[in-house]
Enzyme design. Structure first.
Site, mmCIF file in Angstrom:
data_model
loop_
_atom_site.group_PDB
_atom_site.id
_atom_site.type_symbol
_atom_site.label_atom_id
_atom_site.label_comp_id
_atom_site.label_asym_id
_atom_site.label_seq_id
_atom_site.Cartn_x
_atom_site.Cartn_y
_atom_site.Cartn_z
ATOM 1 N N ARG A 75 19.523 -3.362 46.751
ATOM 2 C CA ARG A 75 18.837 -2.019 47.318
ATOM 3 C C ARG A 75 18.110 -1.823 46.022
ATOM 4 O O ARG A 75 17.150 -1.453 45.587
ATOM 5 C CB ARG A 75 19.233 -1.405 47.971
ATOM 6 C CG ARG A 75 19.746 -1.687 48.980
ATOM 7 C CD ARG A 75 19.926 -0.856 50.498
ATOM 8 N NE ARG A 75 20.158 -1.358 51.824
ATOM 9 C CZ ARG A 75 22.119 -0.881 51.987
ATOM 10 N NH1 ARG A 75 23.162 -0.767 51.798
ATOM 11 N NH2 ARG A 75 22.257 -2.169 53.075
ATOM 12 N N ALA A 76 19.359 -2.101 44.275
ATOM 13 C CA ALA A 76 18.103 -1.578 43.030
ATOM 14 C C ALA A 76 16.883 -1.927 43.087
ATOM 15 O O ALA A 76 15.548 -1.320 42.777
ATOM 16 C CB ALA A 76 19.210 -1.951 42.407
#
Ligand SMILES: [Zn+2]
Length: 398
Positions: free
Chosen positions: A331-332
Site C-alpha cells: 500500500r506504500a
C-alpha cells in the site's frame, strides 16, 4: 430579523481582493492560510451558526492536513486520510469544511438508495417497487446533489453501520434490509472521528467496504449488496487508545496534526474563531471567492487525473525510496504514487515529476514500518528526519 442588507456582488468584490495570479492549489492554501481576517461587530441574527461550516481555507496553518484532504478529494485512490493528533487541533473543523469544496454527484431520491445503474446491471428486481414503476414511466430516480459529509456517530452499533432488517417493510411484504450508514455514505465522505475507540468489528467492516466499494448484508434468508464508494477520513487522538497496525496500514495518507506553535498563528486562529462565531455569514462570504476557486481547481484536477501518468524512471526512484525505508506493505507505493498523481493534477501537469513525490512522501510513507507502530510517538522525530534525509539523497532531479 437582521437589519443587515444582503451582500451584493459589488460588496463582495469590495471585501475580497481578487487573488492575483493564483497558479496552484498549493499557492492558494499558502496564501489564504496567512490571511488577515478583520473582526466584525456582531450584527443581526447569527442563529444559523451551527449549519454553516467554518471555511476550510480559513483554518490557520495545518498545511499538510489541508493538502492531504484535498488530494483525497482529487483522487479517491489515495486510500483515505487518517488525522492523528490531540483534541482541539482543528481536525473535525477541517473535515466539516471540506463539503464546500466538493462537486455535485447524481444521487438517488429513494429511501432505499435505488439508482438507474442498479436496473442496468441487475434488472428491475434490483430496485424497490416504487422505483421500478418510476423507471418504467421514464421518471428520474436520481438528481444531481452536493456531496455530503456523513459522520459516524460515536456510539454506532454494527447494525447501524451495515443496516438491518426493516421491521416496517417486513410486516407488510417481504423481508427487506434497511440501508446502513455505509450505504448512505456512497459517493459521499465518511468521517469517523476517534476511530481507535470504535469496536474492532465495526472498523474492519468500514475499512473493507471502503476498499471494495460495496458490501453485502445477510439477515436470515435475505441478503442485499450496497455500493459504498466513499472517501474515508478518520481521526484519532493517539493519547486515548491503542493504534491497531491494521488500521494504520489501511489509510493511504497519515497526517500528524499538532497544535500551532507560533504565538502569532495561535492568536490569528483565536481571532478567526471569534469572527466566525460572531458572524458566520460574513466570515463565509469573506472566503467565498477563494472557496469557489479551490472548488474549481479541485474539479479541474479531478478531470485531468485520468491523463496523469508516472514514468518508469520516476516510479523507480519512488520504489527505491520505499525499499530503503524498509517498508513491506504494497500500500506504500499505491499511496505514494496515487497522491503524487493527484498533486501533479492539481499543478495542471500530466506527468508526475520527482518533486511531486517529494511533496507527498511524508504523508504517504510515515508510520508504515512495524517497529514504529507500537511506540510511534517516541520514534516519530527520528523517522521524520530520516525521511527528509533520504528524500534529499535519493529523490534527485536528473
Ligand atoms: Zn427505490
Amino acid at each position: 430579523m437582521s437589519e443587515e442588507e444582503p451582500l451584493t456582488q459589488a460588496d463582495l468584490a469590495d471585501q475580497q481582493e481578487t487573488p492575483p495570479g493564483v497558479r496552484s492549489l498549493r499557492e492558494l492554501i499558502d496564501r489564504v492560510s496567512g490571511r488577515d481576517v478583520r473582526m466584525e461587530p456582531v450584527e443581526g441574527d447569527s442563529s444559523l451558526a451551527e449549519v454553516l461550516p467554518f471555511p476550510f481555507l480559513a483554518l490557520v496553518g495545518q498545511k499538510e492536513m489541508k493538502l492531504a484532504l484535498i488530494l483525497a478529494l482529487i483522487n479517491p485512490a489515495v486510500g483515505g486520510v487518517l488525522l492523528l493528533g490531540p483534541r482541539g487541533t482543528g481536525k473535525t473543523t477541517a473535515v466539516r469544511g471540506l463539503v464546500e469544496l466538493l462537486p455535485e454527484v447524481p444521487r438517488s431520491m429513494c429511501y432505499y438508495g435505488c439508482m438507474p445503474e442498479d436496473i442496468e446491471s441487475g434488472g428491475m428486481d434490483a430496485v424497490c417497487p416504487d422505483c421500478a414503476r418510476k423507471y418504467a414511466e421514464g421518471q428520474p430516480l436520481a438528481r444531481m446533489d452536493r456531496v455530503r459529509l456523513v459522520e459516524l456517530p460515536l456510539n454506532a452499533e454494527l447494525e447501524d453501520v451495515v443496516g438491518g432488517v426493516d421491521e416496517r417493510a417486513a410486516m407488510h411484504e417481504r423481508l427487506r434490509i434497511r440501508r446502513g450508514i455505509l450505504a448512505q455514505a456512497d459517493l459521499n465522505l465518511l468521517y469517523v472521528d476517534e476511530i481507535n475507540l470504535l469496536a474492532d468489528a465495526i472498523v474492519d467492516v468500514i475499512l473493507d467496504a471502503a476498499a471494495q466499494g460495496n458490501y453485502t448484508v445477510r439477515r436470515g434468508p435475505v441478503s442485499a449488496t450496497y455500493r459504498s464508494r466513499f472517501g474515508l477520513i478518520g481521526s484519532m487522538n493517539p493519547e486515548e487508545g491503542r493504534l491497531r497496525p491494521q488500521i494504520l496500514d489501511r489509510f493511504g495518507l497519515r497526517v500528524l496534526v499538532g497544535g500551532l506553535d507560533d504565538p502569532t498563528e495561535r492568536l490569528d486562529a483565536y481571532r478567526r474563531v471569534r469572527a466566525f462565531q460572531s458572524n458566520p455569514h460574513r466570515m463565509v462570504s469573506q472566503y467565498a471567492m477563494e472557496t469557489e476557486i479551490a472548488q474549481e481547481e479541485i474539479q479541474a484536477a479531478r478531470d485531468l487525473l485520468p491523463e496523469v501518468d508516472i514514468s518508469d524512471e520516476v516510479a523507480q526512484q519512488g520504489l527505491e525510496f520505499i525499499r530503503k525505508l524498509e517498508i513491506d506493505s504494497l500500500r506504500a507505493e499505491i499511496s505514494l504514487f496515487e497522491s503524487a498523481r493527484a498533486y501533479a493534477a492539481a499543478e495542471g501537469k500530466t506527468q508526475v515529476e520527482v518533486d511531486d513525490l517529494r511533496q507527498v512522501s511524508q504523508m504517504a510513507l510515515r508510520l508504515r514500518r512495524s517497529e514504529f507502530m507500537n511506540d510511534y510517538l517516541a520514534n516519530q522525530k527520528t523517522e521524520e528526519s530520516e525521511i527528509i534525509a533520504l528524500m534529499d539523497a535519493v529523490l534527485t532531479n536528473s
